[in-house]
Design a protein around this motif. Structure first.
Motif, PDB file in Angstrom:
ATOM      1  N   SER A   2       0.866  -1.173   0.000  1.00 14.65           N
ATOM      2  CA  SER A   2       0.000   0.000   0.000  1.00 14.65           C
ATOM      3  C   SER A   2       0.912   1.235   0.000  1.00 14.65           C
ATOM      4  O   SER A   2       2.127   1.133   0.218  1.00 14.65           O
ATOM      5  N   ALA A   3       0.317   2.394  -0.231  1.00 18.02           N
ATOM      6  CA  ALA A   3       1.107   3.617  -0.415  1.00 18.02           C
ATOM      7  C   ALA A   3       1.911   4.009   0.824  1.00 18.02           C
ATOM      8  O   ALA A   3       3.076   4.408   0.706  1.00 18.02           O
ATOM      9  N   THR A   4       1.335   3.898   2.007  1.00 17.31           N
ATOM     10  CA  THR A   4       2.039   4.347   3.221  1.00 17.31           C
ATOM     11  C   THR A   4       3.298   3.541   3.507  1.00 17.31           C
ATOM     12  O   THR A   4       4.369   4.132   3.706  1.00 17.31           O
ATOM     13  N   PRO A   5       3.269   2.208   3.520  1.00 16.18           N
ATOM     14  CA  PRO A   5       4.517   1.464   3.728  1.00 16.18           C
ATOM     15  C   PRO A   5       5.539   1.709   2.611  1.00 16.18           C
ATOM     16  O   PRO A   5       6.749   1.744   2.869  1.00 16.18           O
ATOM     17  N   CYS A   6       5.060   1.904   1.403  1.00 11.50           N
ATOM     18  CA  CYS A   6       5.964   2.191   0.289  1.00 11.50           C
ATOM     19  C   CYS A   6       6.675   3.525   0.530  1.00 11.50           C
ATOM     20  O   CYS A   6       7.894   3.627   0.380  1.00 11.50           O
ATOM     21  N   ALA A   7       5.922   4.545   0.913  1.00 11.28           N
ATOM     22  CA  ALA A   7       6.506   5.867   1.190  1.00 11.28           C
ATOM     23  C   ALA A   7       7.506   5.782   2.343  1.00 11.28           C
ATOM     24  O   ALA A   7       8.558   6.431   2.310  1.00 11.28           O
ATOM     25  N   ARG A   8       7.193   4.979   3.359  1.00 10.33           N
ATOM     26  CA  ARG A   8       8.116   4.804   4.498  1.00 10.33           C
ATOM     27  C   ARG A   8       9.430   4.171   4.046  1.00 10.33           C
ATOM     28  O   ARG A   8      10.502   4.565   4.493  1.00 10.33           O
ATOM     29  N   ARG A   9       9.333   3.185   3.176  1.00 11.92           N
ATOM     30  CA  ARG A   9      10.548   2.522   2.666  1.00 11.92           C
ATOM     31  C   ARG A   9      11.420   3.520   1.898  1.00 11.92           C
ATOM     32  O   ARG A   9      12.634   3.556   2.063  1.00 11.92           O
ATOM     33  N   ILE A  10      10.786   4.302   1.051  1.00 12.05           N
ATOM     34  CA  ILE A  10      11.537   5.284   0.265  1.00 12.05           C
ATOM     35  C   ILE A  10      12.186   6.312   1.185  1.00 12.05           C
ATOM     36  O   ILE A  10      13.362   6.644   1.030  1.00 12.05           O
ATOM     37  N   LYS A  11      11.461   6.773   2.186  1.00 13.47           N
ATOM     38  CA  LYS A  11      12.014   7.733   3.156  1.00 13.47           C
ATOM     39  C   LYS A  11      13.207   7.118   3.887  1.00 13.47           C
ATOM     40  O   LYS A  11      14.227   7.777   4.099  1.00 13.47           O
ATOM     41  N   ARG A  12      13.088   5.852   4.283  1.00 12.60           N
ATOM     42  CA  ARG A  12      14.182   5.159   4.967  1.00 12.60           C
ATOM     43  C   ARG A  12      15.421   5.069   4.074  1.00 12.60           C
ATOM     44  O   ARG A  12      16.544   5.297   4.526  1.00 12.60           O
ATOM     45  N   LEU A  13      15.227   4.791   2.784  1.00 14.87           N
ATOM     46  CA  LEU A  13      16.340   4.723   1.832  1.00 14.87           C
ATOM     47  C   LEU A  13      16.966   6.102   1.623  1.00 14.87           C
ATOM     48  O   LEU A  13      18.180   6.224   1.464  1.00 14.87           O
ATOM     49  N   GLU A  14      16.146   7.143   1.638  1.00 20.38           N
ATOM     50  CA  GLU A  14      16.671   8.509   1.534  1.00 20.38           C
ATOM     51  C   GLU A  14      17.451   8.882   2.795  1.00 20.38           C
ATOM     52  O   GLU A  14      18.552   9.429   2.714  1.00 20.38           O
ATOM     53  N   ASP A  15      16.888   8.578   3.964  1.00 20.29           N
ATOM     54  CA  ASP A  15      17.542   8.913   5.236  1.00 20.29           C
ATOM     55  C   ASP A  15      18.889   8.200   5.386  1.00 20.29           C
ATOM     56  O   ASP A  15      19.814   8.734   6.011  1.00 20.29           O
ATOM     57  N   ALA A  16      18.999   7.001   4.811  1.00 21.52           N
ATOM     58  CA  ALA A  16      20.247   6.230   4.886  1.00 21.52           C
ATOM     59  C   ALA A  16      21.219   6.615   3.769  1.00 21.52           C
ATOM     60  O   ALA A  16      22.288   6.023   3.644  1.00 21.52           O
ATOM     61  N   ASN A  17      20.838   7.613   2.962  1.00 17.80           N
ATOM     62  CA  ASN A  17      21.662   8.071   1.828  1.00 17.80           C
ATOM     63  C   ASN A  17      21.936   6.973   0.811  1.00 17.80           C
ATOM     64  O   ASN A  17      22.960   6.994   0.127  1.00 17.80           O
ATOM     65  N   ILE A  18      21.026   6.023   0.711  1.00 24.55           N
ATOM     66  CA  ILE A  18      21.079   5.068  -0.398  1.00 24.55           C
ATOM     67  C   ILE A  18      20.477   5.747  -1.621  1.00 24.55           C
ATOM     68  O   ILE A  18      21.034   5.685  -2.708  1.00 24.55           O
ATOM     69  N   ILE A  19      19.360   6.440  -1.426  1.00 24.63           N
ATOM     70  CA  ILE A  19      18.833   7.338  -2.459  1.00 24.63           C
ATOM     71  C   ILE A  19      19.423   8.702  -2.136  1.00 24.63           C
ATOM     72  O   ILE A  19      19.140   9.279  -1.095  1.00 24.63           O
ATOM     73  N   THR A  20      20.283   9.192  -3.034  1.00 21.19           N
ATOM     74  CA  THR A  20      20.985  10.450  -2.769  1.00 21.19           C
ATOM     75  C   THR A  20      20.418  11.627  -3.557  1.00 21.19           C
ATOM     76  O   THR A  20      20.903  12.748  -3.413  1.00 21.19           O
ATOM     77  N   GLY A  21      19.430  11.372  -4.394  1.00 26.46           N
ATOM     78  CA  GLY A  21      18.820  12.449  -5.153  1.00 26.46           C
ATOM     79  C   GLY A  21      18.006  11.890  -6.300  1.00 26.46           C
ATOM     80  O   GLY A  21      18.019  10.684  -6.571  1.00 26.46           O
ATOM     81  N   TYR A  22      17.299  12.779  -6.957  1.00 20.86           N
ATOM     82  CA  TYR A  22      16.488  12.428  -8.119  1.00 20.86           C
ATOM     83  C   TYR A  22      16.969  13.295  -9.266  1.00 20.86           C
ATOM     84  O   TYR A  22      17.090  14.511  -9.121  1.00 20.86           O
ATOM     85  N   HIS A  23      17.287  12.662 -10.385  1.00 11.56           N
ATOM     86  CA  HIS A  23      17.948  13.365 -11.472  1.00 11.56           C
ATOM     87  C   HIS A  23      17.227  13.133 -12.797  1.00 11.56           C
ATOM     88  O   HIS A  23      16.619  12.092 -13.008  1.00 11.56           O
ATOM     89  N   THR A  24      17.399  14.090 -13.672  1.00  7.24           N
ATOM     90  CA  THR A  24      16.906  13.958 -15.025  1.00  7.24           C
ATOM     91  C   THR A  24      18.043  13.466 -15.897  1.00  7.24           C
ATOM     92  O   THR A  24      19.119  14.063 -15.909  1.00  7.24           O
ATOM     93  N   LYS A  25      17.820  12.375 -16.591  1.00  4.83           N
ATOM     94  CA  LYS A  25      18.832  11.864 -17.514  1.00  4.83           C
ATOM     95  C   LYS A  25      18.607  12.541 -18.866  1.00  4.83           C
ATOM     96  O   LYS A  25      17.485  12.610 -19.348  1.00  4.83           O
ATOM     97  N   THR A  26      19.673  13.057 -19.442  1.00  5.55           N
ATOM     98  CA  THR A  26      19.557  13.777 -20.711  1.00  5.55           C
ATOM     99  C   THR A  26      20.341  13.062 -21.805  1.00  5.55           C
ATOM    100  O   THR A  26      21.225  12.259 -21.532  1.00  5.55           O
ATOM    101  N   ASP A  27      20.023  13.375 -23.031  1.00  3.56           N
ATOM    102  CA  ASP A  27      20.717  12.831 -24.190  1.00  3.56           C
ATOM    103  C   ASP A  27      21.764  13.856 -24.630  1.00  3.56           C
ATOM    104  O   ASP A  27      21.425  14.898 -25.204  1.00  3.56           O
ATOM    105  N   ALA A  28      23.029  13.575 -24.324  1.00  2.00           N
ATOM    106  CA  ALA A  28      24.115  14.517 -24.622  1.00  2.00           C
ATOM    107  C   ALA A  28      24.195  14.842 -26.104  1.00  2.00           C
ATOM    108  O   ALA A  28      24.486  15.983 -26.483  1.00  2.00           O
ATOM    109  N   GLN A  29      23.959  13.861 -26.949  1.00  2.00           N
ATOM    110  CA  GLN A  29      24.031  14.117 -28.396  1.00  2.00           C
ATOM    111  C   GLN A  29      22.977  15.124 -28.828  1.00  2.00           C
ATOM    112  O   GLN A  29      23.267  16.048 -29.587  1.00  2.00           O
TER     113      GLN A  29
END
Length: 162
Positions: A43-70
């Protein structure tokens, strides 16, 4: 959900659901919590908690846009191995500050197993742009003794750890 404790290596323990979430976020960081939760059967709440835990542990260090250099006008990828004249903390810190300020440098690593000290990856528009970068900026950093250049023919793939 697994307890939020640290394993013997100083990292938090992650399970298969955490790994699934990381893979999904690496391919589509803008995916909603609801969609992520559906994909990993939570469900959404446990999922959000997991993501927050991964962010707090610096496993998720940011959210980035991938671009096409060419498509952005930087089709030429160049790997440059750099040797420094002296191996002092001050010399290395100065080099690292300098290359970090160059927008063409997309990655920089200290390496072993080679005669060079650093391996940097650069994106440039063309050979003239590379020549300007090399001669007027990289080679002017105090302590740069030697550079060896390799041009990327084609990137086969690039991915994150999980």
């Amino acid at each position: 959900m697994p307890e939020s404790h640290f394993g013997s290596t100083g990292t938090i323990d992650i399970d298969d659901i955490d790994k699934q979430l990381l893979r999904l976020l690496q391919t589509q960081a803008r995916m909603s919590i609801t969609e992520l939760a559906e994909r990993v059967n939570l469900s959404a709440t446990p999922c959000a908690r997991r993501i927050k835990r991964l962010e707090d542990a610096n496993i998720i260090t940011g959210y980035h846009t991938k671009t096409d250099a060419q498509k952005l006008g930087y089709p030429l990828a160049v790997f440059i191995a750099v040797s420094m004249d002296r191996h002092t903390a001050e010399r290395f810190e100065q080099f690292e500050r300098s290359v970090q300020s160059f927008e063409e440098v997309v990655s920089c690593s200290i390496v072993t197993g080679r005669t060079e000290d650093y391996l940097i990856k650069v994106r440039v528009r063309d050979m003239a742009h590379y020549e300007e970068f090399l001669l007027h900026r990289l080679n002017r950093i105090e302590g740069v003794a030697q550079v060896h250049t390799s041009f990327e023919l084609r990137e086969v793939f690039s991915r994150s750890v999980v």
